[in-house]
Write a protein that holds these residues in place. Structure first.
Motif, mmCIF file in Angstrom:
data_model
loop_
_atom_site.group_PDB
_atom_site.id
_atom_site.type_symbol
_atom_site.label_atom_id
_atom_site.label_comp_id
_atom_site.label_asym_id
_atom_site.label_seq_id
_atom_site.Cartn_x
_atom_site.Cartn_y
_atom_site.Cartn_z
ATOM 1 N N ILE A 1 0.844 -1.205 0.000
ATOM 2 C CA ILE A 1 0.000 0.000 0.000
ATOM 3 C C ILE A 1 0.877 1.253 0.000
ATOM 4 O O ILE A 1 0.645 2.206 -0.744
ATOM 5 N N GLY A 2 1.926 1.238 0.855
ATOM 6 C CA GLY A 2 2.853 2.369 0.895
ATOM 7 C C GLY A 2 3.569 2.563 -0.434
ATOM 8 O O GLY A 2 3.748 3.698 -0.891
ATOM 9 N N LEU A 3 3.957 1.454 -1.086
ATOM 10 C CA LEU A 3 4.619 1.540 -2.389
ATOM 11 C C LEU A 3 3.702 2.159 -3.437
ATOM 12 O O LEU A 3 4.133 2.992 -4.242
ATOM 13 N N LEU A 4 2.436 1.751 -3.444
ATOM 14 C CA LEU A 4 1.483 2.296 -4.418
ATOM 15 C C LEU A 4 1.290 3.800 -4.208
ATOM 16 O O LEU A 4 1.248 4.571 -5.170
ATOM 17 N N ILE A 5 1.200 4.218 -2.934
ATOM 18 C CA ILE A 5 1.028 5.649 -2.633
ATOM 19 C C ILE A 5 2.257 6.441 -3.061
ATOM 20 O O ILE A 5 2.160 7.585 -3.508
ATOM 21 N N SER A 6 3.448 5.802 -2.965
ATOM 22 C CA SER A 6 4.693 6.509 -3.321
ATOM 23 C C SER A 6 4.795 6.808 -4.810
ATOM 24 O O SER A 6 5.629 7.622 -5.217
ATOM 25 N N THR A 7 3.963 6.164 -5.639
ATOM 26 C CA THR A 7 4.018 6.427 -7.087
ATOM 27 C C THR A 7 3.271 7.703 -7.478
ATOM 28 O O THR A 7 3.365 8.149 -8.624
ATOM 29 N N ILE A 8 2.521 8.291 -6.543
ATOM 30 C CA ILE A 8 1.794 9.529 -6.838
ATOM 31 C C ILE A 8 2.798 10.672 -7.033
ATOM 32 O O ILE A 8 3.748 10.825 -6.268
ATOM 33 N N GLY A 9 2.593 11.476 -8.064
ATOM 34 C CA GLY A 9 3.477 12.613 -8.345
ATOM 35 C C GLY A 9 4.160 12.471 -9.688
ATOM 36 O O GLY A 9 3.755 11.684 -10.542
#
Length: 498
Positions: free
Chosen positions: A175-183
């Motif tokens: 979940i954290g990895l997926l959120i880190s792709t934002i931007g």
């Protein structure tokens, strides 16, 4: 000689009047947070992270370190006086500490807890000084493939160990990895999941995520329960202080617990809770006064508190040198480093050596502050443990909103903080791990850059990821990281049941 010069300079800078004043305030705040059942050291550090933005990096880290150490010790006060551990790390302290309180020896128990916490924390600084530069030197050998495997290792460790289920722990990391792709895409500059919002140009703000996951989620957890008053704390009828004979008796236990806590702290993902129970268990096994255990033993209190405070210095070693937090608090501290424009790794000991050794010196001084504040203020801190949730919930809510707005004076980031608060609440309800989500958010970009740069350098051939001995060492560590939850779960059950 260069290292000794840096150490000396670090103490000179750390002893500035501003740093001393902030250490006292931050340690007192940390102890107060630790006293309050339901609040954690990670929540306190995340909540006050925005306050450090206007400070120099070394001063900001000293403040966060003060809150960390103060909160770990503060949990023992409520554990001893009202049989309710303020933090999970003090669960073992409650076993013998409260029995001493029932016998009218509350002040003695608090003195032992404070002295053992001081010794455990101070001794852990030795390993922080001597092991950190060695690991940082090793990290100089890291290139893009090694950074990819290192980020993966960090995710497997904390995602696995810090959750009861390995699958749920790894899900948290994903979940954290997926959120880190934002931007914006770090390699090609393409927008990803931004939905036309310029605020997300640099991705999700780490501070907003930390405040939401650790602080706002805790408010939601507290708010769903009945508003309750805390239990009355015991009165201190006996005197504070330890005799020379008692210090001599406790010394072997403290040294043993320091070694246990330090090793547990250096192992990413193990945490202070396991160290606390292991320290208590070994204190009981080696004690010459076994008959006191279960009825109020100062050996048991010292064993638990020295171990959980020794974790503080140990857990900073992999955090600062390799960028792998040992537990949730150091995950938040690592977020603080990044926010101040510093990347964990060898540069902290070369380019930013002055800042790093100032923080190390501050960490030593913090232990003395904690000892003084703990002994002088334990009666006052005992009253804090009685604060009602009706006061805590709105107070922390206001701090969450103000802290997230103050980052860039942007209401969008307040909304992001609320969204992460809901995510953190749901994560706790489904037994996922907020610390692993944060770690995925922090390590995701490092792993992505490492992987994509490696493939670009080798024309898309993945064999470069297996091309060096360091890569294979990290691959083996990743496999061990996935398997470690089973070992740690059995170890924790064993030490709790003995």
């Amino acid at each position: 000689m260069d290292t000794l010069a840096l150490m000396g300079e670090g103490f000179i800078l750390a002893l500035s009047p501003l740093n001393i004043l902030l250490m006292v305030l931050a340690t007192a705040i940390g102890v107060s947070i630790g006293c309050l059942p339901g609040l954690s050291a990670a929540m306190g550090v995340a909540l006050l992270l925005p306050v450090t933005f206007g400070m120099s990096p070394s001063t900001g880290l000293i403040v966060l370190g003060s809150i960390y150490c103060g909160a770990i010790f503060g949990g023992s006060i409520s554990a001893i006086l009202i049989h309710t551990p303020g933090t999970p790390a003090s669960a073992a302290t409650a076993i013998e500490g409260y029995q001493l309180t029932i016998r009218g020896k509350a002040a003695k128990a608090l003195t032992v807890a404070c002295f053992a916490s001081f010794c455990g924390g101070l001794l852990s600084c030795i390993s922080l000084y001597f092991f950190s530069p060695l690991l940082a030197t090793l990290a100089l050998q890291f290139k893009s493939p090694e950074y990819f495997w290192l980020s993966l290792f960090g995710l497997t460790i904390i995602a696995g160990v810090a959750s009861k289920s390995m699958i749920k722990g790894l899900m948290s990391g994903v979940i954290g990895l997926l959120i880190s792709t934002i931007g914006m895409d770090p390699m090609e500059g393409v927008e990803r999941f931004m939905f036309g919002m310029s605020t997300l140009y640099n991705g999700i703000d780490t501070t907003c995520a930390l405040i939401g996951l650790f602080s706002m989620s805790q408010i939601l957890i507290l708010a769903e329960k009945k508003i309750k008053e805390r239990a009355e704390s015991a009165k201190l009828n006996d005197r504070l202080g330890l005799s020379f004979a008692e210090i001599k008796r406790l010394s072997p236990t403290i040294i043993r617990s320091w070694l246990i806590g330090n090793i547990i702290g250096i192992l990413p993902g193990a945490g202070a809770s396991i160290a606390s129970f292991m320290g208590y268990n070994e204190a009981r096994n080696f004690s010459k006064h076994k008959e006191e255990f279960g009825k109020g033993s100062i050996d048991g209190v010292a064993g638990s508190e020295a171990a959980n405070n020794a974790v503080t210095g140990g857990s900073l070693i992999p955090t600062l040198t390799l960028g792998i937090p040992g537990e949730s608090v150091t995950a938040v501290l690592m977020g603080g480093l990044i926010i101040h424009g510093l990347q964990p790794g060898p540069e902290l000991f070369t380019t930013y050596a002055n800042m790093t050794y100032t923080f190390f010196a501050g960490f030593v001084i913090i232990q003395f502050m904690m000892l003084a504040i703990g002994l002088l203020g334990c009666k006052g801190f005992a009253q804090i443990a009685k604060l009602s949730d009706a006061i805590l919930i709105p107070s922390i809510f206001v701090l969450c909103v103000v802290g997230s707005y103050a980052i860039h004076n942007n209401l969008v980031e307040v909304c992001i903080m609320f969204l992460f608060g809901i995510l953190g609440y749901l994560a706790r309800k489904f037994d996922l791990n907020p610390a692993a989500i944060v770690l995925g958010l922090i390590l995701g970009p490092i792993g992505e850059r490492g992987l994509r740069r490696s493939l670009m350098l080798n024309d898309g051939d993945p064999s470069i990821l297996f091309s060096t001995p360091l890569c294979w060492i990290l691959i083996i560590l990743c496999v061990l990281g996935v398997m470690s939850p089973v070992v740690m779960s059995k170890l924790e059950k064993k030490v709790q049941n003995q």
